[in-house]
Design a protein around this motif. Structure first.
Motif, PDB file in Angstrom:
ATOM      1  N   SER A   1       0.841  -1.198   0.000  1.00  0.00           N
ATOM      2  CA  SER A   1       0.000   0.000   0.000  1.00  0.00           C
ATOM      3  C   SER A   1       0.882   1.256   0.000  1.00  0.00           C
ATOM      4  CB  SER A   1      -0.932  -0.002   1.216  1.00  0.00           C
ATOM      5  OG  SER A   1      -0.194   0.011   2.428  1.00  0.00           O
ATOM      6  N   ARG A   2       2.026   1.145   0.661  1.00  0.00           N
ATOM      7  CA  ARG A   2       2.964   2.271   0.748  1.00  0.00           C
ATOM      8  C   ARG A   2       3.618   2.563  -0.596  1.00  0.00           C
ATOM      9  NH1 ARG A   2       8.675   1.398   4.004  1.00  0.00           N
ATOM     10  NH2 ARG A   2       9.876   3.125   3.065  1.00  0.00           N
ATOM     11  N   THR A   3       4.220   1.554  -1.216  1.00  0.00           N
ATOM     12  CA  THR A   3       4.966   1.809  -2.450  1.00  0.00           C
ATOM     13  C   THR A   3       4.050   2.067  -3.639  1.00  0.00           C
ATOM     14  OG1 THR A   3       5.155  -0.596  -2.838  1.00  0.00           O
ATOM     15  CG2 THR A   3       6.994   0.500  -1.714  1.00  0.00           C
ATOM     16  N   PHE A   4       2.852   1.546  -3.607  1.00  0.00           N
ATOM     17  CA  PHE A   4       1.923   1.822  -4.693  1.00  0.00           C
ATOM     18  C   PHE A   4       1.621   3.317  -4.749  1.00  0.00           C
ATOM     19  CE2 PHE A   4      -1.947   1.778  -7.201  1.00  0.00           C
ATOM     20  CZ  PHE A   4      -1.749   0.727  -8.084  1.00  0.00           C
TER      21      PHE A   4
ATOM     22  N   ASP B   1       3.731   5.761  -3.119  1.00  0.00           N
ATOM     23  CA  ASP B   1       4.972   6.522  -3.220  1.00  0.00           C
ATOM     24  C   ASP B   1       5.572   6.503  -4.621  1.00  0.00           C
ATOM     25  OD1 ASP B   1       4.770   7.216  -0.598  1.00  0.00           O
ATOM     26  OD2 ASP B   1       6.234   5.764   0.158  1.00  0.00           O
ATOM     27  N   GLU B   2       5.358   5.444  -5.363  1.00  0.00           N
ATOM     28  CA  GLU B   2       5.933   5.347  -6.702  1.00  0.00           C
ATOM     29  C   GLU B   2       5.077   6.038  -7.761  1.00  0.00           C
ATOM     30  OE1 GLU B   2       6.773   1.291  -7.669  1.00  0.00           O
ATOM     31  OE2 GLU B   2       7.958   0.970  -5.849  1.00  0.00           O
ATOM     32  N   GLY B   3       3.966   6.619  -7.367  1.00  0.00           N
ATOM     33  CA  GLY B   3       3.113   7.345  -8.301  1.00  0.00           C
ATOM     34  C   GLY B   3       2.090   6.483  -9.006  1.00  0.00           C
TER      35      GLY B   3
ATOM     36  N   GLU C   1      11.869   9.765   4.026  1.00  0.00           N
ATOM     37  CA  GLU C   1      10.510   9.349   3.721  1.00  0.00           C
ATOM     38  C   GLU C   1       9.734   9.150   5.017  1.00  0.00           C
ATOM     39  OE1 GLU C   1       7.955   5.589   1.884  1.00  0.00           O
ATOM     40  OE2 GLU C   1      10.151   5.542   1.850  1.00  0.00           O
ATOM     41  N   THR C   2       8.542   9.691   5.054  1.00  0.00           N
ATOM     42  CA  THR C   2       7.660   9.487   6.199  1.00  0.00           C
ATOM     43  C   THR C   2       6.771   8.296   5.909  1.00  0.00           C
ATOM     44  OG1 THR C   2       7.658  11.853   6.743  1.00  0.00           O
ATOM     45  CG2 THR C   2       5.888  10.495   7.670  1.00  0.00           C
ATOM     46  N   VAL C   3       6.956   7.254   6.701  1.00  0.00           N
ATOM     47  CA  VAL C   3       6.189   6.021   6.500  1.00  0.00           C
ATOM     48  C   VAL C   3       5.005   6.008   7.456  1.00  0.00           C
ATOM     49  CG1 VAL C   3       6.275   3.504   6.534  1.00  0.00           C
ATOM     50  CG2 VAL C   3       8.293   4.814   5.807  1.00  0.00           C
TER      51      VAL C   3
END
Length: 500
Positions: free
Chosen positions: A317-320, A322-324, A377-379
C-alpha cells in the motif's frame, strides 16, 4: 402597365408565394410495442434494453425523428386500452412511420387479477366479453390480429406508413435450435401485414437464424442474460435493430431512404471497475504467478463494465502510492466507477531496508521517518494508506471497496493459515471506519481451499506459497465474483455473470 412594372409585380407574386410555403417538417418514426422495444425507462436498468433504444442510430435523424412510445408489460390489447395508441394516433401526420411489435404479452390470460392482458389467438373477428378483474370495467376482448390490424389501418388513415414486426425470439434452446413463433404470433403478424398492405419484417425468424449461427454459449450472457430469456442486453438490442433495418432496406418501404449506409453504433457508456493491488491481483507475465484479476473479467458483464487492472507486482500500500502508481490510477477515475483495493502481502516487508515497502502495523496515525539516500521518507501505517486511497477515490465520485488479501498455501495444523489478527483485521477496521464495503477474500478463499483439501490446492501454487498459476487465479476470481454477486452492500451484483 409598363413592362418594367409587370416584371416587378410578377416578382412580388413569386416572393409572396414562396414566403407562404409551409416549412419542411421532418417525418417521425413512432415505435409502439412492449418491453422488447423499450425496457423500463429505456435507460438500461439491470442491463436490459429494447431494440427501439438503438434503431435511431441507423437512421439519418437530421431528416427523420424517432420516438419510442413502447411500454413494458403491454400487449396489443392493453397498449390500446391504456390510451397509449391514441396518444400516438392523434399526433400522426402524413409521411410518418409506425413500427409495430407485440406478441410476447398477448399469450397471457384474458382475464385475471394479475395483468389481464391476453388476446384471443389468431386474426379473426371472434370476441370474448368480460368484466375485467383489474379495471372493474366491462370489456370486449378481440383477437391479436384485430388489435394489430386496427393500429395498421388507423396509421394509414392518417397518411402514415405502418411497418409490422414479428416478436423477437426468446433465448430458449432445444437441441441447438431457437424456437420460432411462425405458427402463432409470427404468422399472424405476416397475415395482418398482407391484409393491410403493410411492410412486414420477420424479426423472429431472422434473429433466431442469427442466434443459431452464434450458438447458445456465445448468445447467453452476451446478447441475452442467463437470468432473463426474453429481454436483450445492449448487444442483443443492437442486433435486433440491425436486423430490422436490414429488412427495411430490402423492401420498397420509403423509410429505407433514411437508413445510414455505414452507421456508427454507440453502446451505452460503461462504468469502470479498477483493480488496485499487488502481484496476487496483477498480470505478471509469468505463468506461475497469475493474479486473480487476470481471469476476473470473464465474470463481468463487459458490455456494461470495463475492468481495468492497475495492480502491480511487488507493491505494498505504501509503495503503490509513493511510486506514483496510485496517482496514475486516480487520474482515470470517474464518477460512478468502482475501485477494488487489496494489499497486505508486501506491507509486512522491511520498512527501512532494501525494497523499502513495509508499512507500519495497524491503522493509526503513527509515523516513522526513514532515510533513503539523501531523502527522508515518512512512512505511515497500513490503515493510513488504505484510508488515503478511500478518500481520494471518493473525491473523484467513484466507489471504493476494500478487500482483504488472498491466503497463502500454508496449512499449519491441517488448516489454511489465517491472518485475522493483523492485515485482515486492519483492512476491515478501515472499511468500517470509512463506511465503505469490505469483502473478506482472505477467509472466503481459505474456506474454499479447505473444502478442496491440501492435495488439490497444492497444484495452484507451483512457484511458492503466495502466487497461483492460472487455475488457481481462476479459482480465486470465481470465489470473489460469486461473493460480489451475492452481496447487496457492495452493489456490483448486477454486473456479475456466472454461468450455471
Amino acid at each position: 402597365m409598363k413592362p418594367i412594372q409587370l416584371i416587378i409585380v410578377l416578382l412580388l407574386m413569386v416572393l409572396t408565394t414562396n414566403c407562404q410555403k409551409e416549412p419542411y417538417v421532418k417525418p417521425t418514426v413512432f415505435l409502439v410495442g412492449d418491453s422488447t422495444v423499450k425496457n423500463g425507462k429505456g435507460d438500461g436498468a439491470g442491463g436490459l434494453w429494447g431494440w427501439g433504444d438503438f434503431i435511431g442510430q441507423y437512421l439519418d435523424t437530421t431528416k427523420v425523428s424517432v420516438e419510442n412510445h413502447a411500454l413494458g408489460g403491454t400487449s396489443s390489447r392493453t397498449y390500446q386500452n391504456l390510451g397509449l395508441w391514441d396518444s400516438v394516433y392523434h399526433r400522426l401526420k402524413k409521411g410518418d412511420y409506425v413500427l409495430i411489435q407485440f406478441g410476447h404479452n398477448d399469450n397471457g390470460p384474458v382475464n385475471d387479477t394479475f395483468r389481464a392482458r391476453g388476446t384471443i389467438k389468431g386474426i379473426g373477428d371472434e370476441t370474448e366479453e368480460i368484466d375485467n378483474l383489474i379495471t372493474k370495467k366491462h370489456e370486449i376482448v378481440h383477437s391479436y390480429g384485430w388489435y394489430i390490424k386496427k393500429i395498421a389501418e388507423q396509421t394509414k388513415e392518417k397518411g402514415a406508413i405502418p411497418i409490422i414486426m414479428s416478436p423477437i425470439p426468446r433465448n430458449i434452446w432445444t437441441d441447438g435450435k431457437v424456437p420460432r413463433n411462425n405458427q402463432t404470433y409470427g404468422l399472424w403478424s405476416k397475415q395482418i401485414a398482407k391484409i393491410t398492405d403493410a411492410t412486414i419484417i420477420d424479426l423472429n425468424s431472422k434473429m433466431a437464424d442469427t442466434l443459431e449461427q452464434f450458438g447458445e454459449e456465445k448468445v447467453t450472457d452476451n446478447y441475452f442474460y442467463s437470468k432473463d430469456h426474453t429481454h436483450t442486453s445492449a448487444a442483443g438490442a443492437v442486433l435486433a435493430a440491425s436486423i430490422i433495418i436490414n429488412g427495411i432496406s430490402k423492401t420498397s418501404n420509403s423509410l429505407k431512404k433514411y437508413v445510414i449506409e455505414k452507421p456508427q453504433i454507440h453502446f451505452p457508456k460503461r462504468k469502470n471497475l479498477f483493480l488496485i493491488g499487488d502481484s496476487t491481483m496483477a498480470e505478471n507475465g509469468n505463468e506461475n504467478a497469475v493474479g486473480w484479476g487476470v481471469p476476473f473479467p470473464k465474470y463481468i458483464d463487459t458490455f456494461r463494465v470495463k475492468v481495468i487492472n492497475k495492480a502491480r507486482g511487488g507493491r505494498s500500500s505504501r509503495t503503490f502510492i509513493d511510486e506514483g502508481l496510485w496517482d496514475d490510477a486516480l487520474s482515470e477515475f470517474q464518477k460512478g466507477d468502482f475501485v477494488l483495493i487489496q494489499f497486505g502481502h508486501n506491507d509486512a516487508g522491511n520498512i527501512d531496508k532494501e525494497k523499502y515497502r513495509g508499512s507500519l502495523n495497524g491503522i493509526g496515525e503513527e509515523i516513522q521517518n526513514v532515510k533513503r539516500d539523501s531523502l527522508i521518507e515518512t512512512v505511515h501505517t497500513y490503515g493510513w494508506y488504505l484510508s488515503k486511497m478511500i478518500d481520494d477515490t471518493r473525491s473523484e465520485g467513484a466507489t471504493p471497496i476494500i478487500l482483504s488479501f488472498t491466503p497463502r498455501n500454508e496449512w499449519p495444523g491441517g488448516k489454511v493459515e489465517r491472518r485475522n489478527d493483523t492485515y485482515v483485521k486492519w483492512a476491515e477496521e478501515v472499511a468500517s471506519n470509512k463506511q465503505v464495503s469490505f469483502l473478506d477474500v482472505h477467509n472466503l478463499v481459505a474456506e474454499k481451499y479447505e473444502e478442496l483439501g491440501i492435495e488439490k490446492v497444492k497444484p495452484f501454487f507451483p512457484k511458492d506459497h503466495t502466487h497461483t498459476n492460472l487455475n488457481g487465479a481462476e479459482f480465486t476470481a470465481f470465489v470473489i465474483a460469486n461473493a460480489i454477486k451475492t452481496s447487496r452492500e457492495i452493489g456490483l451484483g448486477q454486473y456479475i455473470q456466472i454461468k450455471k
